[in-house]
Design an enzyme around this catalytic site. Structure first.
Site, PDB file in Angstrom:
ATOM      1  CG  HIS A 135      46.439  35.532  30.883  1.00  0.00           C
ATOM      2  ND1 HIS A 135      45.426  34.985  31.127  1.00  0.00           N
ATOM      3  CD2 HIS A 135      46.514  36.949  31.562  1.00  0.00           C
ATOM      4  CE1 HIS A 135      44.714  35.550  32.120  1.00  0.00           C
ATOM      5  NE2 HIS A 135      45.205  36.956  32.286  1.00  0.00           N
ATOM      6  CD  GLU A 136      48.746  39.708  31.998  1.00  0.00           C
ATOM      7  OE1 GLU A 136      48.236  40.553  31.560  1.00  0.00           O
ATOM      8  OE2 GLU A 136      48.830  38.876  32.771  1.00  0.00           O
TER       9      GLU A 136
ATOM     10  CG  HIS B  49      39.561  42.963  25.518  1.00  0.00           C
ATOM     11  ND1 HIS B  49      38.957  42.276  26.713  1.00  0.00           N
ATOM     12  CD2 HIS B  49      38.432  43.238  24.804  1.00  0.00           C
ATOM     13  CE1 HIS B  49      37.688  42.426  26.667  1.00  0.00           C
ATOM     14  NE2 HIS B  49      37.196  43.191  25.739  1.00  0.00           N
TER      15      HIS B  49
HETATM   16 ZN    ZN Z   1      44.589  38.413  33.347  1.00  0.00          ZN
END
Ligand code: ZN
Length: 686
Positions: free
Chosen positions: A476-477, A483
């Site tokens: 997730h991180e 991004h």
């Molecule tokens: Zn997050």
């Protein structure tokens, strides 16, 4: 002076870049405020100078502003990062002072009429028409920001708004600090190891270390998250579970051991202050103000979306809970399930149904292998390559720095990874930006990110071992890191940090999908004792258990999202409702599990009171819709590692940052607007 070092880079394509990063030893808390004040003074002078000028160019207005903003961010962002991961009393105090200065500064800048007029004049001048869409968006967004900051208000209202902003910043900081302190104010010293039966070894080792540090025999339990979860999910001793549950769920409240850490009054003040702010700015409430910069069209549509999901998950959640009750009675002799039994019994039921336990899984996932697995994945789907760089200084032993290269061998940026929990570190997992991507003349300044987690620190081994849930956290991180690091915009104003909040969790949630793939699981596993990769049948059991209690988990997230919108969206200053009562009513409607009557969940709900998610917690579910739809694009091709889809997501979403509205980016990737169906299908709610 916070020092930064820069490496000049000539990319294979011939373009020039620079990798910049802090020299951590150079950080001096003593001069922080003085330096910050100096920057802010220069910033004010810069704004006044702009206001004096007759005409403006994109360079004199935006580029010069970004240049200055970054200098300040380098100092302040680094200080705040250290305050999050390696806090000292002195740093905390100085950051508190800095928060006030920064808040006042941004209030003043947001209301700076001369700057505002300069932007409006520039928009009406010829140069604006020659700009690209990203550049135009920067101008348009800035003008909107001025309006949202109250540039058009009367002097009295402006002054009031400034006071509110400063108060709010202080309140949120106090809220967070109370929580950090509350982790430590309660500790339980246990000498008799039999009290801890059932708790996994890693957690016990951590409790042991804690006792050794205090030169005590036995073990010390704290309210640090890994300890709390280890007890609540595994401790056979019901009384211990109850004690830890109660302490954790009343932490930083009037019921905790230190009433001066009570966040309850802060919650009321926070709600009142932002409500007043919203109304000053012409919004009906703070939720409307919050949504003004988000992807979601309106508060009512978001609430309708959440209620729709709540209705769809209710039956499933009841079924799941009934199964839990039955299992507890039949197999564990627990006649009545209490709140502190839910995690424990769920873990036992999961073990009975799927024969998977977090701790069995933990023995397969050393953090370095997991990282290698993620690196392999982003190699497959995005053509990226990640390399550790041991020559770049870090703030603490064990923190690592990595460089990210693309398929053409161009350096795209870097990131730090600080994986382990410790005292004076903020809880949870989060990503933050260290250096923003920006084009400075002909040179691209490469982005750098921080990846922070709170896993159990290994004692002797160099590697911490992760549960599968923690592996999912890493994925997730990583989505957030990518991004930021893979952005290709030329201005910091349109980087990932400015993407609409309710869509920013999309890239991170998309990443989670791959940690459920069998090949991925194998590639990142190595048994602690035998070195073997995770066996097929254990993978099968893990994957089968993926949807264990998903309806209950969905209901829980919806409860949080709805209480957030109700508190911020229906605040009545003449007759404010007791926040705990608002939560209780929603729980009665949505929750299927028992509720602890003295529960003070809200005093620990830092997301919405100090973490920027106020009237925005729904973003997780909102972004899940996007993420599920994105992943379904891969699934439709029959290849979840499809590099063609990866390339499209990279160019249409990750690289674009906030250079265009996320809805446009999504449509460019998917060919249509997002649909809720993929999420409902993937979570078994349809
Ligand atoms: Zn997050």
């Amino acid at each position: 002076m916070m020092k930064f070092e820069s490496q000049a880079i000539v990319q294979p394509s011939g373009t020039k870049a620079v990798l910049t990063y802090p020299i951590w030893e150079g950080f001096d808390v003593k001069t922080l405020i003085q330096e910050l004040s100096e920057y802010l003074k220069n910033g004010r002078a810069f704004a006044d100078a702009i206001a004096q000028k007759e005409s403006h160019t994109f360079a004199s207005l935006v580029l010069a502003g970004e240049e200055f903003g970054e200098e300040m961010r380098r100092l302040w962002g680094t200080a705040m990062h250290l305050s999050n991961v390696l806090q000292t009393d002195e740093l905390r105090e100085e950051c508190k002072k800095g928060t006030v200065l920064i808040s006042e500064y941004y209030s003043d800048m947001g209301q700076h009429e001369g700057m505002y007029r300069a932007y409006v004049a520039f928009k009406n001048a010829d140069e604006y028409q020659t700009l690209g869409s990203a550049e135009k968006k920067i101008i348009d967004d800035t003008i909107d920001d001025f309006k949202r900051s109250g540039v058009a208000l009367s002097p009295e209202k402006k002054a009031r708004l400034k006071t509110i902003n400063t108060t709010h910043a202080q309140l949120t900081e106090d809220f967070e600090n109370h929580l950090v302190d509350a982790q430590e104010v309660w500790a339980k010293h246990v000498v008799d190891a039999s009290v801890l039966v059932g708790i996994p070894n890693d957690a016990i080792a951590q409790m042991r270390t804690k006792a050794e540090e205090k030169k005590l025999p036995g073990y010390i339990l704290t309210l640090q998250q890994p300890v709390v979860f280890a007890v609540l999910e595994h401790a056979d001793n019901r009384q211990l579970r109850e004690e830890v549950f109660v302490m954790y769920n009343t932490r930083a409240s009037e019921l905790g051991p230190k009433p001066e850490l009570d966040n309850g009054p802060l919650i009321k003040e926070i709600l009142a202050s932002v409500d007043e702010k919203a109304k000053l700015l012409g919004f009906a409430n703070y939720a409307e103000l919050s949504l003004d910069t988000k992807m979601a069209p309106s508060v009512s549509e978001v609430l309708a979306f959440l209620e729709r999901l709540a209705a769809k998950s209710k039956d499933g959640a009841s079924r799941e809970y009934n199964a839990l009750v039955q299992f507890a009675a039949e197999k564990l002799g627990i006649a009545e399930l209490m709140p502190w039994d839910i995690g424990y019994v769920s873990e036992k039921l999961r073990l009975a149904e799927y024969n998977v336990s977090d701790e069995e899984l933990r023995s397969y996932f050393p953090s370095t292998k997991v990282f290698d697995g993620v690196f392999g994945l982003i190699g497959k789907i995005y053509g990226m390559r990640v390399e550790e760089d041991v020559n770049i200084s870090v703030w603490r032993n064990g923190v690592k720095f990595y460089r990210v290269y693309d398929a053409l061998n161009e350096l795209r940026g870097g990131f730090y990874a600080d994986l382990y929990a410790r005292e004076k570190k903020r809880g949870g997992a989060w990503m933050d930006d260290c250096i923003v991507r920006r084009k400075i003349g002909e040179v691209v300044q490469l982005p750098v990110a921080y990846l922070n987690c709170n896993f159990i620190e290994p004692k002797e081994e160099s590697d911490g071992y992760l549960t599968h849930a923690e592996v999912e956290t890493v994925f997730h991180e990583f989505g957030h890191v990518l991004h930021h690091v893979l952005g290709t915009t030329e201005y910091s104003s349109v980087g990932m940090m400015h993407v609409e909040w309710d869509a920013v969790e999309c890239p991170s949630q998309v990443m989670e999908n791959w940690c459920w793939d069998k090949d991925m699981l194998k590639s990142m596993s190595s048994n602690r004792e035998t070195g073997e990769v995770i066996p097929d049948e254990l993978c099968d059991r893990l994957i089968a258990a993926k949807y264990f209690q998903t309806a209950m988990a969905t209901a829980r997230q919806l409860e949080f999202a709805i209480v957030d919108l109700e508190l911020y969206g229906k605040y009545d200053p003449a007759n404010p409702r007791e926040p705990n009562e608002v939560l209780s009513e929603i729980r009665k409607r949505i929750r299927v599990t028992p509720i602890y009557s003295n529960d003070r969940f809200l005093t620990g709900f830092s997301h919405i009171f100090s973490g920027g998610y106020g009237a925005g917690y729904y973003s997780y579910k909102w972004a899940e819709v996007l993420a599920a739809d994105v992943f379904e694009t891969y699934m439709e091709t029959g290849n979840i590692f499809n590099p063609g889809i990866g390339a499209r997501f990279l160019t249409e979403v990750l690289e674009v940052g906030s250079a265009r509205p996320i809805m446009e980016s999504f449509k460019a990737f998917r060919g249509r607007e997002p649909s809720e169906d993929a999420l409902l299908r993937q979570t078994g709610l349809m």
